[in-house]
Structure formats: C-alpha cells, structure tokens
Design a protein around this motif. Structure first.
Motif, PDB file in Angstrom:
ATOM      1  N   ILE A 196       0.815  -1.223   0.000  1.00 36.86           N
ATOM      2  CA  ILE A 196       0.000   0.000   0.000  1.00 36.86           C
ATOM      3  C   ILE A 196       0.847   1.271   0.000  1.00 36.86           C
ATOM      4  N   LYS A 197       2.172   1.130   0.141  1.00 37.36           N
ATOM      5  CA  LYS A 197       3.049   2.305   0.167  1.00 37.36           C
ATOM      6  C   LYS A 197       3.311   2.789  -1.255  1.00 37.36           C
ATOM      7  N   ARG A 198       3.028   4.033  -1.525  1.00 35.10           N
ATOM      8  CA  ARG A 198       3.242   4.652  -2.827  1.00 35.10           C
ATOM      9  C   ARG A 198       4.497   5.506  -2.745  1.00 35.10           C
ATOM     10  N   GLN A 199       5.472   5.189  -3.595  1.00 39.49           N
ATOM     11  CA  GLN A 199       6.716   5.965  -3.568  1.00 39.49           C
ATOM     12  C   GLN A 199       7.369   5.991  -4.937  1.00 39.49           C
ATOM     13  N   ILE A 200       8.173   7.034  -5.133  1.00 36.38           N
ATOM     14  CA  ILE A 200       8.981   7.147  -6.342  1.00 36.38           C
ATOM     15  C   ILE A 200      10.443   7.301  -5.940  1.00 36.38           C
ATOM     16  N   GLU A 201      11.299   6.946  -6.868  1.00 37.76           N
ATOM     17  CA  GLU A 201      12.729   7.143  -6.702  1.00 37.76           C
ATOM     18  C   GLU A 201      13.189   8.052  -7.834  1.00 37.76           C
ATOM     19  N   VAL A 202      13.892   9.113  -7.466  1.00 40.69           N
ATOM     20  CA  VAL A 202      14.447  10.057  -8.433  1.00 40.69           C
ATOM     21  C   VAL A 202      15.962   9.939  -8.325  1.00 40.69           C
TER      22      VAL A 202
ATOM     23  N   THR B 254      19.950  10.891  -9.685  1.00 33.80           N
ATOM     24  CA  THR B 254      20.903  11.737 -10.399  1.00 33.80           C
ATOM     25  C   THR B 254      22.205  10.947 -10.429  1.00 33.80           C
ATOM     26  N   ALA B 255      23.243  11.515 -10.995  1.00 32.51           N
ATOM     27  CA  ALA B 255      24.523  10.812 -11.045  1.00 32.51           C
ATOM     28  C   ALA B 255      25.119  10.616  -9.649  1.00 32.51           C
ATOM     29  N   THR B 256      24.745  11.462  -8.691  1.00 26.53           N
ATOM     30  CA  THR B 256      25.376  11.403  -7.371  1.00 26.53           C
ATOM     31  C   THR B 256      24.468  10.997  -6.229  1.00 26.53           C
ATOM     32  N   HIS B 257      23.162  10.939  -6.454  1.00 24.75           N
ATOM     33  CA  HIS B 257      22.258  10.682  -5.329  1.00 24.75           C
ATOM     34  C   HIS B 257      20.983   9.990  -5.795  1.00 24.75           C
ATOM     35  N   ARG B 258      20.364   9.275  -4.879  1.00 27.45           N
ATOM     36  CA  ARG B 258      19.072   8.665  -5.123  1.00 27.45           C
ATOM     37  C   ARG B 258      18.107   9.187  -4.058  1.00 27.45           C
ATOM     38  N   PHE B 259      17.010   9.785  -4.495  1.00 28.19           N
ATOM     39  CA  PHE B 259      16.016  10.358  -3.594  1.00 28.19           C
ATOM     40  C   PHE B 259      14.764   9.490  -3.628  1.00 28.19           C
ATOM     41  N   THR B 260      14.160   9.257  -2.464  1.00 26.60           N
ATOM     42  CA  THR B 260      12.916   8.509  -2.389  1.00 26.60           C
ATOM     43  C   THR B 260      11.864   9.409  -1.759  1.00 26.60           C
ATOM     44  N   PHE B 261      10.697   9.436  -2.394  1.00 21.40           N
ATOM     45  CA  PHE B 261       9.573  10.222  -1.887  1.00 21.40           C
ATOM     46  C   PHE B 261       8.357   9.319  -1.767  1.00 21.40           C
ATOM     47  N   VAL B 262       7.690   9.371  -0.631  1.00 18.50           N
ATOM     48  CA  VAL B 262       6.414   8.697  -0.449  1.00 18.50           C
ATOM     49  C   VAL B 262       5.353   9.713  -0.829  1.00 18.50           C
ATOM     50  N   VAL B 263       4.537   9.359  -1.834  1.00 18.95           N
ATOM     51  CA  VAL B 263       3.590  10.333  -2.395  1.00 18.95           C
ATOM     52  C   VAL B 263       2.473   9.595  -3.118  1.00 18.95           C
ATOM     53  N   TRP B 264       1.296  10.169  -3.122  1.00 19.30           N
ATOM     54  CA  TRP B 264       0.172   9.634  -3.883  1.00 19.30           C
ATOM     55  C   TRP B 264       0.098  10.329  -5.222  1.00 19.30           C
ATOM     56  N   GLY B 265      -0.576   9.716  -6.189  1.00 20.61           N
ATOM     57  CA  GLY B 265      -0.725  10.308  -7.517  1.00 20.61           C
ATOM     58  C   GLY B 265       0.546  10.202  -8.340  1.00 20.61           C
ATOM     59  N   ILE B 266       1.177   9.051  -8.268  1.00 22.27           N
ATOM     60  CA  ILE B 266       2.476   8.853  -8.911  1.00 22.27           C
ATOM     61  C   ILE B 266       2.436   9.003 -10.438  1.00 22.27           C
ATOM     62  N   PRO B 267       1.455   8.454 -11.154  1.00 21.03           N
ATOM     63  CA  PRO B 267       1.477   8.608 -12.619  1.00 21.03           C
ATOM     64  C   PRO B 267       1.506  10.077 -13.063  1.00 21.03           C
ATOM     65  N   ALA B 268       0.693  10.922 -12.436  1.00 20.23           N
ATOM     66  CA  ALA B 268       0.682  12.348 -12.800  1.00 20.23           C
ATOM     67  C   ALA B 268       1.995  13.022 -12.416  1.00 20.23           C
ATOM     68  N   LEU B 269       2.555  12.640 -11.282  1.00 20.00           N
ATOM     69  CA  LEU B 269       3.825  13.219 -10.834  1.00 20.00           C
ATOM     70  C   LEU B 269       4.957  12.848 -11.785  1.00 20.00           C
ATOM     71  N   ILE B 270       5.060  11.574 -12.127  1.00 16.39           N
ATOM     72  CA  ILE B 270       6.110  11.139 -13.054  1.00 16.39           C
ATOM     73  C   ILE B 270       5.932  11.810 -14.412  1.00 16.39           C
ATOM     74  N   ALA B 271       4.696  11.907 -14.894  1.00 22.85           N
ATOM     75  CA  ALA B 271       4.440  12.559 -16.183  1.00 22.85           C
ATOM     76  C   ALA B 271       4.883  14.015 -16.158  1.00 22.85           C
ATOM     77  N   ALA B 272       4.611  14.721 -15.066  1.00 25.22           N
ATOM     78  CA  ALA B 272       5.018  16.131 -14.961  1.00 25.22           C
ATOM     79  C   ALA B 272       6.541  16.259 -14.940  1.00 25.22           C
ATOM     80  N   ILE B 273       7.205  15.400 -14.169  1.00 22.75           N
ATOM     81  CA  ILE B 273       8.665  15.454 -14.116  1.00 22.75           C
ATOM     82  C   ILE B 273       9.251  15.155 -15.487  1.00 22.75           C
ATOM     83  N   GLU B 274       8.778  14.087 -16.123  1.00 20.63           N
ATOM     84  CA  GLU B 274       9.308  13.712 -17.435  1.00 20.63           C
ATOM     85  C   GLU B 274       9.062  14.806 -18.474  1.00 20.63           C
TER      86      GLU B 274
END
Length: 183
Positions: A93-99, A101-121
């Motif tokens: 049930i945990k919704r999260q994304i990983e972002v 970069t070349a130097t770091h990996r960020f994890t965010f727990v967030v709802w509405g992942i498809p819209a968020l990923i689409a906006a970032i992309e």
C-alpha cells in the motif's frame, strides 16, 4: 512549506505541488534513533525516516520543503537536467517514487504517482546545452533559493559533524555547474 515567488528563480514557475515525505537515512541525517527503529522494516523504512512536507515540480527543478513538525527541517532542490531516472518503486500500500541523479538517489512517499512522473518527465525534456548553462548561472547567482538541505533540530541531532543531507542542494548545484561546463 509552500513555495512563494521569493523562493523561485527568475523565469521559474510551479507546475505541480504534492504532499510528500522525503525518505532520509537516519544516520546520514545525523538523527538520534528512536527506540522503535528496529520495527521500521515492517513498513519498508529500515534505517530511514519519512520527513513530511511538499514536493514541487517546477519548470527547472524539483523542490522538497519540509513542514515544521519534523525532526529535520528545510528545503532542497533537484535540478531537472541532472535527473537520470524517475521510477515508481511502490509496493503493497506504500506509494513511492525514486528520483536518481549521477550522485544521489532520492525517495519520496507520495500519492498520484502517474501524474507526478508525467510532470517530471515532461519538464525534464528539452534541456539544450544553452538552457543548462543559463540555469547554472541563474542558480549560482541565487544560491539561497536552491535550499539549505534538511537540518536536524538541535535536540534531535546525534552528531554535529558532516551530515550529507544538509549539503544536497550544494552538491546538486556543483553537479549542475559541471554539466554546464561540458555543455
């Protein structure tokens, strides 16, 4: 927690705003461990802590701003041209994304992942070398708007020495300057 016009770089605009938790490594954040830390693996947070706040997608960067009630507070930026990948790492049930970069990996727990990923992309496309150079110059000139990183409240800090999560913004800016140098 919300960004206002004074927090934005010239020409920058917020495109999407989501309530989110930035997952930080307790040791890297320099935080004292809780007595119940040994149970955090049951919710997928072994060695981690979720810092509540808001994740903003702008036309230049992702900006995470924590809210007041966290053990670590502050703001940090992830510049869009530095992002090498965004993926949905949800499970159960945990919704999260990983972002990444070349130097770091960020994890965010967030709802509405498809819209968020689409906006970032959508906003991380179209970064020509000239635009990267201009962004690096602008962000360097207005460094305070990049964010101070996440800083533990003094009563929650374990050690006063180097805590990498405090320097995420500075490291991102250096990485952006290096990318601009080769553009």
């Amino acid at each position: 927690m919300a960004l206002n016009s004074n927090d934005l770089l010239p020409g920058e605009a917020v495109q999407l705003r989501k309530k989110a938790n930035a997952v930080v490594n307790v040791a890297e954040a320099g935080l004292k461990r809780y007595s119940h830390d040994q149970l955090m693996w049951t919710v997928g947070m072994q060695g981690g802590e979720a810092i509540g706040g808001q994740l903003h997608v702008t036309n230049y960067r992702l900006v995470f701003s924590s809210h007041f009630f966290n053990r670590a507070r502050g703001r940090f930026s992830i510049f869009l041209p530095l992002i090498t990948g965004v993926r949905d790492t949800s499970w159960g049930i945990k919704r999260q994304i990983e972002v990444s970069t070349a130097t770091h990996r960020f994890t965010f727990v967030v709802w509405g992942i498809p819209a968020l990923i689409a906006a970032i992309e959508h906003h991380r496309q179209h970064w020509s070398p000239d635009r990267v150079v201009r962004l690096a110059e602008t962000a360097t000139a207005e460094y305070a708007k990049v964010g101070e990183g996440l800083v533990p409240r003094s009563s929650q800090a374990l050690r006063p020495d180097m805590r990498p999560i405090e320097f995420v913004g500075a490291m991102g800016l250096l990485e952006l300057q290096e990318l601009a140098r080769w553009a």
